[in-house]
Write an enzyme that holds these catalytic residues in place. Structure first.
Site, PDB file in Angstrom:
ATOM      1  N   ASP B 173       0.833  -1.206   0.000  1.00  0.00           N
ATOM      2  CA  ASP B 173       0.000   0.000   0.000  1.00  0.00           C
ATOM      3  C   ASP B 173       0.869   1.257   0.000  1.00  0.00           C
ATOM      4  O   ASP B 173       0.613   2.205  -0.740  1.00  0.00           O
ATOM      5  CB  ASP B 173      -0.925  -0.016   1.227  1.00  0.00           C
ATOM      6  CG  ASP B 173      -1.913   1.151   1.229  1.00  0.00           C
ATOM      7  OD1 ASP B 173      -2.377   1.547   0.144  1.00  0.00           O
ATOM      8  OD2 ASP B 173      -2.222   1.661   2.319  1.00  0.00           O
ATOM      9  N   ARG B 218     -10.139  10.120 -12.477  1.00  0.00           N
ATOM     10  CA  ARG B 218      -9.614  10.252 -11.115  1.00  0.00           C
ATOM     11  C   ARG B 218      -8.931   8.975 -10.635  1.00  0.00           C
ATOM     12  O   ARG B 218      -8.448   8.923  -9.509  1.00  0.00           O
ATOM     13  CB  ARG B 218     -10.750  10.619 -10.154  1.00  0.00           C
ATOM     14  CG  ARG B 218     -11.315  12.035 -10.378  1.00  0.00           C
ATOM     15  CD  ARG B 218     -12.526  12.270  -9.481  1.00  0.00           C
ATOM     16  NE  ARG B 218     -12.196  12.107  -8.072  1.00  0.00           N
ATOM     17  CZ  ARG B 218     -12.950  11.441  -7.188  1.00  0.00           C
ATOM     18  NH1 ARG B 218     -14.071  10.874  -7.581  1.00  0.00           N
ATOM     19  NH2 ARG B 218     -12.576  11.331  -5.923  1.00  0.00           N
ATOM     20  N   LYS B 219      -8.932   7.924 -11.452  1.00  0.00           N
ATOM     21  CA  LYS B 219      -8.396   6.638 -11.004  1.00  0.00           C
ATOM     22  C   LYS B 219      -6.984   6.380 -11.521  1.00  0.00           C
ATOM     23  O   LYS B 219      -6.710   6.514 -12.712  1.00  0.00           O
ATOM     24  CB  LYS B 219      -9.312   5.499 -11.472  1.00  0.00           C
ATOM     25  CG  LYS B 219     -10.700   5.537 -10.870  1.00  0.00           C
ATOM     26  CD  LYS B 219     -11.544   4.388 -11.405  1.00  0.00           C
ATOM     27  CE  LYS B 219     -12.954   4.432 -10.823  1.00  0.00           C
ATOM     28  NZ  LYS B 219     -13.833   3.413 -11.448  1.00  0.00           N
TER      29      LYS B 219
END
Lengths: 253, 253
Positions: B173, B218-219
């Protein structure tokens, strides 16, 4: 040399019927408190051979907020409920939680010391109460599900003021893996698929609900939802896929 | 009251053009060392207003194994390389890493103190060198990729003697999020899909390779592979999906 001795000891214990629980970073499934679902997977824990009992990290401490305590009390009461048909305990159990994986199985403390004296379970590696993961898992063996009450401490920060995505993944892996271990015996995580829907503020208390989806051969699939403590807000949902393992493989046996 | 003052301060700074990096628990993208790809996302860090500079956790320390140091030296040398066409720096940059998200942007230390004085970035919350996450990220801006050299300490245990699945998710992450932030500005993790292929022994050094897959609106989608330090063994692969955010939303602005 130390390592070789450790591996030898592990292999010997394993051949002797040594059983592990909580393999993939799970909490220990405990001793008398949790009857294993299949007799051949039962823990064979003898009486505790040391002077002081191990610390159970899932018990209340001074860092718990009133909300955390309230939810703990709620599920603890369910654990004490008796079924109507007969005077036996209901389906709920609180699972104890320790800071080593091997340490408290079959008096395995020496074992883990040989392997690596300083190793600690990732979710229980900070002693300061309330600083990182405060959590307790309640299992419902009838429904093959569990719920974890989780209070996220200030050392888990990711986005400013909110819990790190990795810390959320960690509690999901731990809770789903605990359930998979209970249902299928020793497992390892094969896949985690996590949707982050709404950030979790640092310091808040959330519920981690996990339930069995299916078992197919060596694969156990678990679903998971992280919600606000009143269940009204979905923070995260996820699935965890776990594969049954021969514990000896971890030690190269 | 403290909280309200904090939010007010955040909103004011934000309106004044305060820029954040490393939102979703990333390492700070740093100061002069990392030219931002778009001028309007540049950090506007003034000279450090305190007596001692912040600790950069991505620099070598005494806990680093020879393998960790060797890989650090290898990628550091790439950072110093000059291109052939002209005497300017090549595409590689080492990213500094701090233990607060906001702390070192725009002299934001006061800001984070008001919000929550004790909060620490999850991956940098233990001061003891070598005990948990030792890592350094090198970015290749030309290839829109990065590599993280990661040494897993003894406090990250999951399966006996091996790294917890949640700790692996955490470094994934962090690294994929760092790259997404560099490429797309402030983002939050929307999805992590992680395949655990082979357990990582505690204490070992692995490489976390991340690369841009695509940007759609936006991804931002990032792929990730965790391999042994020689690249020969695949431990984990993953994809991370990140969504661009308005930072103010985190503070209820």
């Amino acid at each position: 040399m130390m390592l070789r001795q450790g591996l030898h000891l592990v292999r010997k214990l394993y051949r002797d019927g040594f059983k592990l629980t909580g393999l993939a970073g799970r909490q220990s499934l405990g001793q008398a408190q949790l009857p294993a679902p299949q007799p051949d997977r039962a823990l064979t824990v003898s009486s505790w051979p040391f002077s002081s009992p191990p610390r159970d990290y899932s018990l209340p401490n001074e860092s718990w907020t009133p909300e955390m305590q309230r939810l703990y009390d709620h599920y603890s009461a369910l654990c004490e409920a008796e079924t109507e048909e007969e005077k036996k305990r209901g389906p709920w159990r609180r699972l104890p939680s320790y800071n080593r994986t091997l340490k408290y199985a079959t008096g395995g403390r020496c074992l883990s010391k040989v392997l690596q004296a300083k190793a600690r379970l990732f979710t229980r590696n900070i002693e300061e109460p309330g600083a990182s993961f405060e959590y307790v898992v309640f299992l419902n063996k009838q429904e093959k599900s569990c719920v974890c009450v989780f209070q996220a401490g200030h050392l888990l920060e990711g986005p400013p003021g909110h819990v790190h995505g990795g810390a959320i993944a960690t509690i999901i892996d731990s809770v789903t893996g605990t359930l998979a271990t209970y249902l299928s015996g020793p497992v390892m995580t094969a896949n985690l698929n996590i949707n982050y829907r709404s950030p979790i503020p640092l310091g808040s208390v959330v519920l981690v609900h996990s339930a069995l989806e299916k078992v197919e051969g060596r694969k156990t699939s678990i679903s998971c939802r992280v919600t606000s403590s009143d269940g009204g807000k979905l923070h995260t949902d996820a699935t965890g896929l776990f594969v049954s393992i021969n514990v000896g493989h971890l030690f190269g046996a």
